[in-house]
Enzyme design. Sequence first.
Site, PDB file in Angstrom:
ATOM      1  N   PHE A 113       1.097  -1.129  -0.067  1.00  0.00           N
ATOM      2  CA  PHE A 113       0.005  -0.003   0.158  1.00  0.00           C
ATOM      3  C   PHE A 113       0.872   1.332   0.036  1.00  0.00           C
ATOM      4  O   PHE A 113       1.818   1.425   0.767  1.00  0.00           O
ATOM      5  CB  PHE A 113      -1.058  -0.178   1.156  1.00  0.00           C
ATOM      6  CG  PHE A 113      -2.254   1.097   1.233  1.00  0.00           C
ATOM      7  CD1 PHE A 113      -2.941   1.005   0.140  1.00  0.00           C
ATOM      8  CD2 PHE A 113      -2.001   2.055   2.043  1.00  0.00           C
ATOM      9  CE1 PHE A 113      -3.946   1.866  -0.085  1.00  0.00           C
ATOM     10  CE2 PHE A 113      -2.967   3.025   1.988  1.00  0.00           C
ATOM     11  CZ  PHE A 113      -4.145   2.998   0.909  1.00  0.00           C
ATOM     12  N   ASP A 184       1.987  -5.659   7.646  1.00  0.00           N
ATOM     13  CA  ASP A 184       0.769  -5.082   7.731  1.00  0.00           C
ATOM     14  C   ASP A 184      -0.389  -5.883   7.533  1.00  0.00           C
ATOM     15  O   ASP A 184      -0.555  -6.691   6.468  1.00  0.00           O
ATOM     16  CB  ASP A 184       0.839  -3.823   6.592  1.00  0.00           C
ATOM     17  CG  ASP A 184      -0.139  -2.964   6.674  1.00  0.00           C
ATOM     18  OD1 ASP A 184      -1.513  -3.408   7.143  1.00  0.00           O
ATOM     19  OD2 ASP A 184      -0.074  -1.993   6.138  1.00  0.00           O
ATOM     20  N   TYR A 209     -10.972  -0.588  10.660  1.00  0.00           N
ATOM     21  CA  TYR A 209     -12.021  -0.041  10.164  1.00  0.00           C
ATOM     22  C   TYR A 209     -12.648  -0.870   8.835  1.00  0.00           C
ATOM     23  O   TYR A 209     -13.558  -0.584   8.206  1.00  0.00           O
ATOM     24  CB  TYR A 209     -12.042   1.425   9.581  1.00  0.00           C
ATOM     25  CG  TYR A 209     -10.748   1.790   8.917  1.00  0.00           C
ATOM     26  CD1 TYR A 209     -10.688   1.573   7.507  1.00  0.00           C
ATOM     27  CD2 TYR A 209      -9.613   2.283   9.503  1.00  0.00           C
ATOM     28  CE1 TYR A 209      -9.536   1.767   6.678  1.00  0.00           C
ATOM     29  CE2 TYR A 209      -8.474   2.715   8.911  1.00  0.00           C
ATOM     30  CZ  TYR A 209      -8.508   2.425   7.560  1.00  0.00           C
ATOM     31  OH  TYR A 209      -7.330   2.879   6.672  1.00  0.00           O
ATOM     32  N   LYS A 210     -11.667  -1.825   8.672  1.00  0.00           N
ATOM     33  CA  LYS A 210     -11.993  -2.805   7.518  1.00  0.00           C
ATOM     34  C   LYS A 210     -12.899  -4.006   8.030  1.00  0.00           C
ATOM     35  O   LYS A 210     -14.228  -3.963   8.285  1.00  0.00           O
ATOM     36  CB  LYS A 210     -11.018  -3.060   6.581  1.00  0.00           C
ATOM     37  CG  LYS A 210     -10.060  -1.900   6.033  1.00  0.00           C
ATOM     38  CD  LYS A 210      -8.831  -2.473   5.290  1.00  0.00           C
ATOM     39  CE  LYS A 210      -7.841  -1.573   4.974  1.00  0.00           C
ATOM     40  NZ  LYS A 210      -8.677  -0.277   4.083  1.00  0.00           N
ATOM     41  N   ARG A 356     -12.897  -3.886  -7.585  1.00  0.00           N
ATOM     42  CA  ARG A 356     -12.402  -4.723  -6.464  1.00  0.00           C
ATOM     43  C   ARG A 356     -13.656  -4.807  -5.552  1.00  0.00           C
ATOM     44  O   ARG A 356     -14.504  -3.917  -5.182  1.00  0.00           O
ATOM     45  CB  ARG A 356     -11.518  -3.728  -5.709  1.00  0.00           C
ATOM     46  CG  ARG A 356     -10.650  -4.638  -4.393  1.00  0.00           C
ATOM     47  CD  ARG A 356      -9.629  -3.889  -3.892  1.00  0.00           C
ATOM     48  NE  ARG A 356     -10.129  -2.767  -2.997  1.00  0.00           N
ATOM     49  CZ  ARG A 356      -9.511  -2.072  -2.202  1.00  0.00           C
ATOM     50  NH1 ARG A 356      -8.260  -2.804  -1.887  1.00  0.00           N
ATOM     51  NH2 ARG A 356     -10.142  -1.129  -1.259  1.00  0.00           N
TER      52      ARG A 356
END
Length: 397
Positions: A113, A184, A209-210, A356
């Site tokens: 990322f 990560d 938060y995912k 996605r």
Amino acid sequence: MTDFAATRALFHLPEGMIYLDGNSLGPLPLAAETRVAEVMRGEWGGELIKAWNSAGWITLPARIGDRIGRLIGAPAGSVATGDTLSIKVFQALSAALALRPDRTVVLSDTGNFPSDLYIAQGLLKALGRGLELRLVPPEKVANAIDESVAVTLITEVDYRTGRLHDMAALTAKAHAAGALTVWDLAHSAGAIPVDLTAADADFAVGCTYKYLNGGPGAPAFIYVAPRFADSAQPILSGWMGHEAPFAFDLDYRPHASVERMRVGTPPVLALSVLDTALDAWDAVDMTDVRAQSIRLSERFIAEVEARCPELELASPRDPLARGSQVSFRHPQGYAIMQALIANNVIGDFRAPDLIRFGFTPLYLSEDEVVEAARIIERVMTERLWDNPAYATRSAVT
């Protein structure tokens, strides 16, 4: 066996919407609204500053850290929460580098990322001493680990395609070369089984938060292997990481545990929402989540490929080689996703050409997956995406 009908009932899911974007932002836990009201009125409103003790606000980061630790194979007392993921990457990478002062290379991959890479670039520039960020394609990470590498900085699941790194194998390779690892888990925690202890990972970070459904901007977490609990040096020596914060010493003494990786005042409201969101995981087995995720994603791929041959699968074909997300490639990917969103199938777009979709068994059914594929087919065959309004990029894609 995990009862996914029961977990689905714990979330607010808008009527008529098929939500395939839990890999970016999880839905609202129904109990969160009540919990926040209780914290605001009963604790903040009723107790005021007393609530740091009476309501246990001060210990929230550690208690929630242990709840997350259960999902990622981390022992009690090895995970702390608070701050943002970028800050936790900064902390973990700097601590790992300090433990390998004679080496100069941070190894990462081109699928990482970008924010992680930005943090690494800024940190290495600030530290000086000839440090280098070396990037290789994801499939070449293992062969790039050598005695020059101080730390590997790898996101376990590629945010674009869902490609899954072998944490245990890469960690073993890094250790054999004398390097340390920072993992990560942004697209891993709550999506796939993770066992940091079994993999012998050194440091790990992640957001909540995912898949963990902690809400927009929910606090991040950091894991420090117990062997480094009293030697990892916190580059951000905030007062909450002090051995005795309320002694108000003028000199910093780090806490003897992962608590040293705490920085500022805990975000109590956000942590309270996250604490409530984690209740959904109390009766969940991650092996069940993984098995159901694979069933959902495999059905989705089969349906989409049968209906929409012009969409090219960008994710690994083997379900064991990807996380809990699937991407397809198309030159008009952005417009296609906007048309899908307009038709109540919510996914997202990643440049330059990926649409996605995330698969979250806690609240997603197989019927919804099939219906989503049917809507994708209609968007493609009727060229619903070929609308000028869908070509205008929003600030968030």
